[in-house]
Write a protein that holds these residues in place. Sequence first.
Motif, PDB file in Angstrom:
ATOM      1  N   UNK A 259      56.706  40.874 141.916  1.00 30.93           N
ATOM      2  CA  UNK A 259      55.831  39.767 142.312  1.00 30.93           C
ATOM      3  C   UNK A 259      54.972  40.250 143.473  1.00 30.93           C
ATOM      4  N   UNK A 260      54.334  39.300 144.167  1.00 29.08           N
ATOM      5  CA  UNK A 260      53.496  39.672 145.312  1.00 29.08           C
ATOM      6  C   UNK A 260      54.308  40.445 146.354  1.00 29.08           C
ATOM      7  N   UNK A 261      55.570  40.038 146.539  1.00 29.31           N
ATOM      8  CA  UNK A 261      56.374  40.667 147.586  1.00 29.31           C
ATOM      9  C   UNK A 261      56.783  42.084 147.185  1.00 29.31           C
ATOM     10  N   UNK A 262      57.327  42.255 145.987  1.00 28.59           N
ATOM     11  CA  UNK A 262      57.775  43.585 145.563  1.00 28.59           C
ATOM     12  C   UNK A 262      56.623  44.572 145.432  1.00 28.59           C
ATOM     13  N   UNK A 263      55.480  44.119 144.905  1.00 28.79           N
ATOM     14  CA  UNK A 263      54.356  45.051 144.739  1.00 28.79           C
ATOM     15  C   UNK A 263      53.752  45.422 146.092  1.00 28.79           C
TER      16      UNK A 263
ATOM     17  N   UNK B 245      54.544  32.884 149.797  1.00 24.33           N
ATOM     18  CA  UNK B 245      54.771  34.287 149.441  1.00 24.33           C
ATOM     19  C   UNK B 245      53.502  35.090 149.219  1.00 24.33           C
ATOM     20  N   UNK B 246      52.429  34.430 148.843  1.00 29.03           N
ATOM     21  CA  UNK B 246      51.167  35.166 148.680  1.00 29.03           C
ATOM     22  C   UNK B 246      50.636  35.488 150.082  1.00 29.03           C
ATOM     23  N   UNK B 247      50.567  34.448 150.902  1.00 30.43           N
ATOM     24  CA  UNK B 247      50.114  34.636 152.280  1.00 30.43           C
ATOM     25  C   UNK B 247      50.924  35.713 153.002  1.00 30.43           C
ATOM     26  N   UNK B 248      52.237  35.692 152.808  1.00 33.41           N
ATOM     27  CA  UNK B 248      53.106  36.583 153.595  1.00 33.41           C
ATOM     28  C   UNK B 248      53.294  37.972 152.970  1.00 33.41           C
ATOM     29  N   UNK B 249      52.702  38.207 151.806  1.00 29.47           N
ATOM     30  CA  UNK B 249      52.943  39.497 151.129  1.00 29.47           C
ATOM     31  C   UNK B 249      52.467  40.703 151.951  1.00 29.47           C
ATOM     32  N   UNK B 250      51.254  40.682 152.508  1.00 28.92           N
ATOM     33  CA  UNK B 250      50.818  41.897 153.222  1.00 28.92           C
ATOM     34  C   UNK B 250      51.737  42.272 154.394  1.00 28.92           C
TER      35      UNK B 250
END
Length: 372
Positions: A11-15, A335-340
């Motif tokens: 997902x956004x986090x793993x990638x 999770x999108x916001x926090x991915x970077x």
Amino acid sequence: MNPDVIVIGAGAIGTSIGYQLARAGAKVMIVDRGQVGREATGASAGMIMAVHGRSTPVPLVALASESARLFAALAEELKLRTGMDIGYRRVGRLRVAFDEATEHQLRLERGWQVDHGAIVSWLDPASALDLEPALNPTVRAAIYYADEYQLLPVAFAQALSRAAADLGAIVREGAAVDRLLIEGDRVTGVAVGDERVHADEVVIANGSWAGGWSDPLGLPIPIRPMRGQLVALRTLGTALRNVIDAGDGYALTKPDGSTIVGTTVEDAGFDARPTASGVEGLLKLAPQLAPRLADATFSGAWAGLRPGTPDGMPLIGRLPRWRGVLLAAGHFRQGILLAPITGELVADLVARRRPRLSLEAFDPGRFLVRAA
Ligand SMILES: Cc1cc2nc3c(=O)[nH]c(=O)nc-3n(C[C@H](O)[C@H](O)[C@H](O)COP(=O)(O)OP(=O)(O)OC[C@H]3O[C@@H](n4cnc5c(N)ncnc54)[C@H](O)[C@@H]3O)c2cc1C
């Protein structure tokens, strides 16, 4: 050849983690049982809401602000590396009040945000309608957040995954991790069907499913799926210029021209299907936010499972009592916001560099202390 690091979940986090690790020179394998970005990530609205409210825990505000700051450069970097446009665009947000009680809440909210350095404007109905002609004219007041953004979440995860692959990472789709390989107090790899893959470190980043590793690791990982539904509409008229955010629901036009309306927050186990009542509620909400949406055509509905935690904060860090394993999951509604920032922090931890932000509040061990 074995990788240095295996990341479970794309997902956004793993990638994001996989990309940052590959960028730092690690040999990475990202493993997903489905496809890149197709679970919670693909279901999300893709809003990058930089300004938070009074109820957000302080450490989370710091994490989110830093992550929001990283997006512009990351979007550019991904475009240069992959040619992909992740749809990262500025979009103002109007937090609207249609009744007196909500207006009062908004005043308190704005006061708190201004005290904490946010640049937010208070709008009367005429100014709000000027900024967003589609807005319901019964609006009483609005707060305007001019400097917020959105993106296309599937494209975001795919671009991260492709950029990681270009840097040598192996991305495996359709490969479920069935169990962790364990020797004493060390996680030494993962089993995918009959295959065993060993690595120095395993990063658990499989979102709502991360709680499934509680038993084999003998630790509480209290992550629960919280379903969220969205509907997509097509309008003949002009798109919404801003996110219209009524607190309990929102509408925004995506860079692909669809207007999405969300959302529900439901405890429905691992059932990620939209329901008749969920969709009905969102279709009713749409014209309350922007009356012209009553004439829109319906183009779809979907749902995703947000990884929720008891204190609303993600679990990022090493796991107590274990070597060779880290956890990065439980990002709930952000999770999108926090991915970077999650990607960068986990890459720091793997390289045993001091992370740029304190991770104390996000320590996965905090629930162990409470359970004891
Ligand atoms: C309706 C809705 C709207 C949202 N809107 C926003 C928003 O506007 N902004 C925002 O920041 N956030 C938003 N969110 C939240 C955000 O989508 C999530 O926080 C985020 O996607 C979580 O990412 P993740 O990578 O942890 O999980 P996921 O995207 O769910 O990825 C986990 C991956 O792990 C894989 N997996 C699971 N088990 C295994 C296994 N055993 N082996 C291998 N792979 C496995 C899954 O296939 C999946 O691809 C929204 C969520 C929903 C549902």
